[in-house]
Design a protein around this motif. Structure first.
Motif, PDB file in Angstrom:
ATOM      1  N   ARG B 125       0.817  -1.196   0.000  1.00  0.00           N
ATOM      2  CA  ARG B 125       0.000   0.000   0.000  1.00  0.00           C
ATOM      3  C   ARG B 125       0.847   1.240   0.000  1.00  0.00           C
ATOM      4  O   ARG B 125       0.390   2.319  -0.314  1.00  0.00           O
ATOM      5  N   ILE B 126       2.065   1.122   0.483  1.00  0.00           N
ATOM      6  CA  ILE B 126       2.966   2.273   0.549  1.00  0.00           C
ATOM      7  C   ILE B 126       4.339   1.879   0.039  1.00  0.00           C
ATOM      8  O   ILE B 126       4.732   0.715   0.096  1.00  0.00           O
ATOM      9  N   ASP B 127       5.047   2.855  -0.462  1.00  0.00           N
ATOM     10  CA  ASP B 127       6.407   2.616  -0.947  1.00  0.00           C
ATOM     11  C   ASP B 127       7.433   2.926   0.130  1.00  0.00           C
ATOM     12  O   ASP B 127       8.585   2.502   0.043  1.00  0.00           O
ATOM     13  N   GLY B 128       7.013   3.695   1.114  1.00  0.00           N
ATOM     14  CA  GLY B 128       7.940   4.083   2.163  1.00  0.00           C
ATOM     15  C   GLY B 128       7.187   4.601   3.371  1.00  0.00           C
ATOM     16  O   GLY B 128       5.979   4.815   3.307  1.00  0.00           O
ATOM     17  N   LEU B 129       7.921   4.775   4.444  1.00  0.00           N
ATOM     18  CA  LEU B 129       7.278   5.181   5.685  1.00  0.00           C
ATOM     19  C   LEU B 129       8.047   6.296   6.373  1.00  0.00           C
ATOM     20  O   LEU B 129       9.273   6.232   6.491  1.00  0.00           O
ATOM     21  N   VAL B 317       9.676  21.912  10.547  1.00  0.00           N
ATOM     22  CA  VAL B 317       9.196  21.763   9.175  1.00  0.00           C
ATOM     23  C   VAL B 317      10.311  21.201   8.297  1.00  0.00           C
ATOM     24  O   VAL B 317      10.118  20.270   7.512  1.00  0.00           O
ATOM     25  N   ASP B 318      11.464  21.755   8.478  1.00  0.00           N
ATOM     26  CA  ASP B 318      12.645  21.287   7.753  1.00  0.00           C
ATOM     27  C   ASP B 318      12.920  19.816   7.962  1.00  0.00           C
ATOM     28  O   ASP B 318      13.199  19.076   7.024  1.00  0.00           O
ATOM     29  N   MET B 319      12.868  19.407   9.201  1.00  0.00           N
ATOM     30  CA  MET B 319      13.159  18.010   9.500  1.00  0.00           C
ATOM     31  C   MET B 319      12.163  17.105   8.789  1.00  0.00           C
ATOM     32  O   MET B 319      12.522  16.043   8.280  1.00  0.00           O
ATOM     33  N   GLY B 320      10.926  17.537   8.748  1.00  0.00           N
ATOM     34  CA  GLY B 320       9.909  16.760   8.043  1.00  0.00           C
ATOM     35  C   GLY B 320      10.208  16.676   6.557  1.00  0.00           C
ATOM     36  O   GLY B 320      10.174  15.598   5.958  1.00  0.00           O
ATOM     37  N   SER B 321      10.544  17.811   5.988  1.00  0.00           N
ATOM     38  CA  SER B 321      10.798  17.840   4.541  1.00  0.00           C
ATOM     39  C   SER B 321      12.005  17.002   4.167  1.00  0.00           C
ATOM     40  O   SER B 321      11.970  16.206   3.234  1.00  0.00           O
ATOM     41  N   ARG B 322      13.049  17.197   4.932  1.00  0.00           N
ATOM     42  CA  ARG B 322      14.279  16.480   4.613  1.00  0.00           C
ATOM     43  C   ARG B 322      14.098  14.975   4.773  1.00  0.00           C
ATOM     44  O   ARG B 322      14.702  14.177   4.055  1.00  0.00           O
ATOM     45  N   ALA B 323      13.299  14.589   5.720  1.00  0.00           N
ATOM     46  CA  ALA B 323      13.035  13.163   5.910  1.00  0.00           C
ATOM     47  C   ALA B 323      12.398  12.597   4.644  1.00  0.00           C
ATOM     48  O   ALA B 323      12.771  11.521   4.167  1.00  0.00           O
ATOM     49  N   VAL B 324      11.465  13.338   4.093  1.00  0.00           N
ATOM     50  CA  VAL B 324      10.799  12.870   2.879  1.00  0.00           C
ATOM     51  C   VAL B 324      11.781  12.855   1.712  1.00  0.00           C
ATOM     52  O   VAL B 324      11.818  11.902   0.928  1.00  0.00           O
ATOM     53  N   VAL B 328      12.328   9.444  -0.334  1.00  0.00           N
ATOM     54  CA  VAL B 328      12.065   9.343  -1.771  1.00  0.00           C
ATOM     55  C   VAL B 328      13.343   8.934  -2.504  1.00  0.00           C
ATOM     56  O   VAL B 328      13.318   8.100  -3.414  1.00  0.00           O
ATOM     57  N   ALA B 329      14.452   9.501  -2.079  1.00  0.00           N
ATOM     58  CA  ALA B 329      15.722   9.143  -2.701  1.00  0.00           C
ATOM     59  C   ALA B 329      15.958   7.642  -2.568  1.00  0.00           C
ATOM     60  O   ALA B 329      16.318   6.961  -3.531  1.00  0.00           O
ATOM     61  N   ARG B 330      15.731   7.137  -1.391  1.00  0.00           N
ATOM     62  CA  ARG B 330      15.896   5.708  -1.133  1.00  0.00           C
ATOM     63  C   ARG B 330      14.984   4.873  -2.018  1.00  0.00           C
ATOM     64  O   ARG B 330      15.395   3.886  -2.619  1.00  0.00           O
ATOM     65  N   ILE B 331      13.735   5.276  -2.063  1.00  0.00           N
ATOM     66  CA  ILE B 331      12.756   4.522  -2.842  1.00  0.00           C
ATOM     67  C   ILE B 331      13.163   4.488  -4.309  1.00  0.00           C
ATOM     68  O   ILE B 331      13.155   3.434  -4.946  1.00  0.00           O
ATOM     69  N   GLU B 332      13.529   5.639  -4.814  1.00  0.00           N
ATOM     70  CA  GLU B 332      13.791   5.713  -6.238  1.00  0.00           C
ATOM     71  C   GLU B 332      15.177   5.202  -6.602  1.00  0.00           C
ATOM     72  O   GLU B 332      15.480   5.031  -7.782  1.00  0.00           O
ATOM     73  N   GLY B 334      15.876   2.403  -6.083  1.00  0.00           N
ATOM     74  CA  GLY B 334      15.599   1.015  -6.427  1.00  0.00           C
ATOM     75  C   GLY B 334      15.670   0.105  -5.221  1.00  0.00           C
ATOM     76  O   GLY B 334      15.883   0.570  -4.099  1.00  0.00           O
ATOM     77  N   PRO B 335      15.507  -1.184  -5.448  1.00  0.00           N
ATOM     78  CA  PRO B 335      15.443  -2.168  -4.361  1.00  0.00           C
ATOM     79  C   PRO B 335      16.694  -2.145  -3.492  1.00  0.00           C
ATOM     80  O   PRO B 335      17.781  -1.806  -3.958  1.00  0.00           O
ATOM     81  N   THR B 336      16.480  -2.471  -2.264  1.00  0.00           N
ATOM     82  CA  THR B 336      17.524  -2.498  -1.243  1.00  0.00           C
ATOM     83  C   THR B 336      18.884  -2.914  -1.761  1.00  0.00           C
ATOM     84  O   THR B 336      19.136  -4.081  -1.996  1.00  0.00           O
ATOM     85  N   GLU B 337      19.767  -1.950  -1.886  1.00  0.00           N
ATOM     86  CA  GLU B 337      21.116  -2.270  -2.341  1.00  0.00           C
ATOM     87  C   GLU B 337      21.842  -3.064  -1.269  1.00  0.00           C
ATOM     88  O   GLU B 337      22.310  -4.172  -1.481  1.00  0.00           O
ATOM     89  N   THR B 338      21.878  -2.441  -0.084  1.00  0.00           N
ATOM     90  CA  THR B 338      22.622  -3.042   1.018  1.00  0.00           C
ATOM     91  C   THR B 338      21.754  -4.052   1.755  1.00  0.00           C
ATOM     92  O   THR B 338      20.731  -3.697   2.321  1.00  0.00           O
ATOM     93  N   ALA B 339      22.192  -5.275   1.731  1.00  0.00           N
ATOM     94  CA  ALA B 339      21.405  -6.318   2.376  1.00  0.00           C
ATOM     95  C   ALA B 339      21.727  -6.392   3.859  1.00  0.00           C
ATOM     96  O   ALA B 339      20.846  -6.466   4.690  1.00  0.00           O
ATOM     97  N   GLY B 340      22.984  -6.315   4.182  1.00  0.00           N
ATOM     98  CA  GLY B 340      23.416  -6.481   5.555  1.00  0.00           C
ATOM     99  C   GLY B 340      22.940  -5.361   6.448  1.00  0.00           C
ATOM    100  O   GLY B 340      22.300  -4.422   5.998  1.00  0.00           O
ATOM    101  N   PRO B 341      23.240  -5.472   7.732  1.00  0.00           N
ATOM    102  CA  PRO B 341      22.863  -4.436   8.683  1.00  0.00           C
ATOM    103  C   PRO B 341      23.611  -3.157   8.364  1.00  0.00           C
ATOM    104  O   PRO B 341      24.814  -3.062   8.571  1.00  0.00           O
ATOM    105  N   ARG B 342      22.919  -2.223   7.828  1.00  0.00           N
ATOM    106  CA  ARG B 342      23.562  -0.973   7.455  1.00  0.00           C
ATOM    107  C   ARG B 342      23.493  -0.014   8.626  1.00  0.00           C
ATOM    108  O   ARG B 342      22.693  -0.171   9.541  1.00  0.00           O
ATOM    109  N   SER B 343      24.307   1.017   8.586  1.00  0.00           N
ATOM    110  CA  SER B 343      24.184   2.025   9.626  1.00  0.00           C
ATOM    111  C   SER B 343      23.417   3.187   9.026  1.00  0.00           C
ATOM    112  O   SER B 343      23.675   3.611   7.906  1.00  0.00           O
TER     113      SER B 343
END
Lengths: 362, 362
Positions: B125-129, B317-324, B328-332, B334-343
């Motif tokens: 239902r969602i691409d990200g949270l 407001v900034d923190m909210g925007s930057r989070a998005v 979005v950058a992560r979503i676009e 593509g699929p999870t590059e890093t499989a392992g426990p990333r920091s």
DNA sequence: TTGAAAGCGCTAACAT
DNA sequence: ATGTTAGCGCTTTCAA
């Protein structure tokens, strides 16, 4: 994340068709059509595999999304934060949850084009729409209605346009406020109205209500006891800090009136009343010692000011919830029964006085 | 509402295949693959018929919804309304709009089961949270991450768990506050901390920051200049009106200290500081005449109280925007590059002093 | 009681 | 440059 489990996966694992899985998962036909043994196995495998229905797929075939849009039109409120609208939103959220609907945020800040609402319907993204704090004079609402979209307004103060609406009785605000003050023995009561060029409907109705109820109760209200554009001398253009100007000017007016003024005042909103407080103190007018003062909205911060501000509260959460109840009822009643111009449902919510320390007996 | 226009309808009317319509409508292949004439006709007919892409259908095939979930975990903030979280939400909204994503409200009030977030991902239902104001100690966040879900937190104050997060520098709060006060000539500065049984992380960090910066600056802080559980004598169980208790007790403490007390105080939040104001006045302590007082959060109502409260503001407001932006950058990407426990990525946002009238030179 | 099959409306290869 | 086709994952007749 990669391999999502589908019905086919479950079916294969169980050794049945995906139709059976569908039936079981949806609890269709009152769970009576699929054999008990099969049902158990399907449920077991589904749980084991972590199966979850694909939303897009289901919506596509059901032509329903179980999603409600939420839209807050831009408003001239320009108040203190967004607490007012957000409180309604909490009610909307609770009720949506109760009915098993999700909420799509179409516009919160009021700076989102209302046409977007139409789009969401056209894209079949939402089954219904909740309008929060709409003031009317919105041609796009007519458009929505004309297209047979399911729309319900929470805290609507616009004209009758065939929209189902939860409305707040803004005239009664002044009634209960004046009754509260009269109950404390006040017979000389003044009103502080909006000084804006185009005041919002809420404030206009409150002022009308005030004049009406005082007349009914036989309380005299000389012109200088109603502070608004007239007394300010100039109407104020829209701006962020209007309440500041209104509040300061009103307080100054009261200081000037001195003994000739009323013993109690009702401000059209909390914000204005709150701003008046320090100015009154500075002018040597004690609240509630010399005059009682009350606001409208029962904002959270009323208890923060000194003295804590008596106010008139709205059942905001309720209005939000009831709007959703009505919307869901409409949606689940099936496609638009009434084709012609229908007259909208109106449920009126009463105000309540929330007494604190800024009002006292004469 | 009945007959929705589909691509097939458009195609039939134009006299082409629906594939062409799809290509044109999506502007695929850089608008270079379909002939100009055809393109015009398709666009014309689509507009004429009021064609809109069916959302479910598109999501189904694209496996993307262009929708972001928003979740606000329950928090012990129990503050004055929800203005804080809602302000972040405004930033989230603006940025989502900018990127062309919709927002699904998964939980606002904090009384929604966090598992729902997992469900929304599983149902595609969602691409990200976006997590707003999460405090950590949330095992379900680990679960989300483990499943490779795209999650970014706005105003996160929990431990590092591999979550991308916009964090507010709560320690720096005290630094800038103390610097502000020192700039006004104050050398004797006290702190009012949370008296709760389990204070939230924000307040703990602010108190730690205070002790650290005063030490660094060589300012002496005797024990009775830090008001918290110790001085109150008992830790407070969670309750709605905790700030009331904290504020009154702290103010009383200051009144009692009299001349032996600091010339300036920093309260861990606005609410407590605001509550102190009338109590101090009642106790004959003038603000900012005798002592300066400041809060944290720069709440809207700070200008409502008397005197208007100097506070430390957050770039919410900034923190909210930057989070998005990050989500979005992560979503676009593509699929999870890093499989392992990333920091997780951490972007730290600085506090700012918003000076008003409750602080003044010694 | 279960399975096969036909879509829901759209996209993306692959053909033409 | 345009059309054909094979799904995406699910629901729902209709047969078996």
């Amino acid at each position: 994340m990669t391999g999502h489990v589908t019905m086919k996966d479950v079916a294969r694992r169980v050794g049945c068709s995906s139709a059976v899985v569908s039936t079981v998962v949806n609890g269709a036909r009152g769970n009576t059509v699929v054999g008990a043994a099969m049902r158990e196995r399907v449920l077991g495998v589904a749980a084991e595999l972590g199966y979850r229905t694909n939303f897009a797929s289901r919506s596509l075939v059901r032509r329903r999304t179980r999603t409600l849009g939420v839209y807050i039109p831009s408003s001239p409120w320009a108040g203190l934060g967004y607490a007012y609208d957000d409180t309604i939103l909490r009610g909307v959220e609770a009720a949506s949850r109760k009915h098993g609907y999700d909420l799509l945020l179409i516009g919160l800040s009021g700076n989102q084009d209302p046409k977007t609402c139409l789009d969401k319907f056209a894209e079949r993204r939402i089954d219904g729409l909740i309008l929060i704090h709409a003031e009317g004079e919105t041609p796009w609402v007519g458009e929505l209605l004309a297209r047979g979209c399911n729309v319900v307004a929470a805290d609507y103060s616009g004209p009758e346009v065939g929209l189902d609406a939860m409305v707040f009785d803004n005239r009664a605000v002044s009634r209960v406020a004046v009754e509260h003050l009269a109950g404390l023995g006040h017979r000389q009561i003044g009103f502080i109205g909006s000084c804006r060029l185009s005041p919002n409907r809420d404030s206009v109705l409150r002022q009308q209500g005030f004049l009406q109820v005082t007349a009914e109760m036989g309380l005299e209200v000389p012109p200088e006891w109603v502070f608004d554009q007239r007394l300010l001398g100039r109407p104020l253009a829209p701006d962020a800090d209007l309440c500041q100007i209104e509040g300061r000017a009103a307080a100054q007016h009261i200081v000037t009136l001195g003994q000739r003024g009323p013993t109690a005042w009702l401000a059209y909103c909390d914000l204005v009343a709150g701003i008046m407080l320090p100015v009154l103190r500075g002018g040597g007018v004690a609240v509630p010692g010399q005059i009682s003062l009350m606001g409208v909205d029962d904002s959270d911060w009323c208890r923060m000011v000194d003295p804590p501000l008596t106010s008139v509260g709205h059942p905001l959460v309720d209005m939000g919830s009831r709007a959703v109840d009505q919307l869901v009822a409409r949606i689940e009643a099936g496609p638009t029964e009434t084709a012609g111009p229908r007259s909208g449902l109106r449920i009126v919510f009463p105000p309540t006085v929330v007494a604190k320390a800024s009002t006292a007996s004469v």
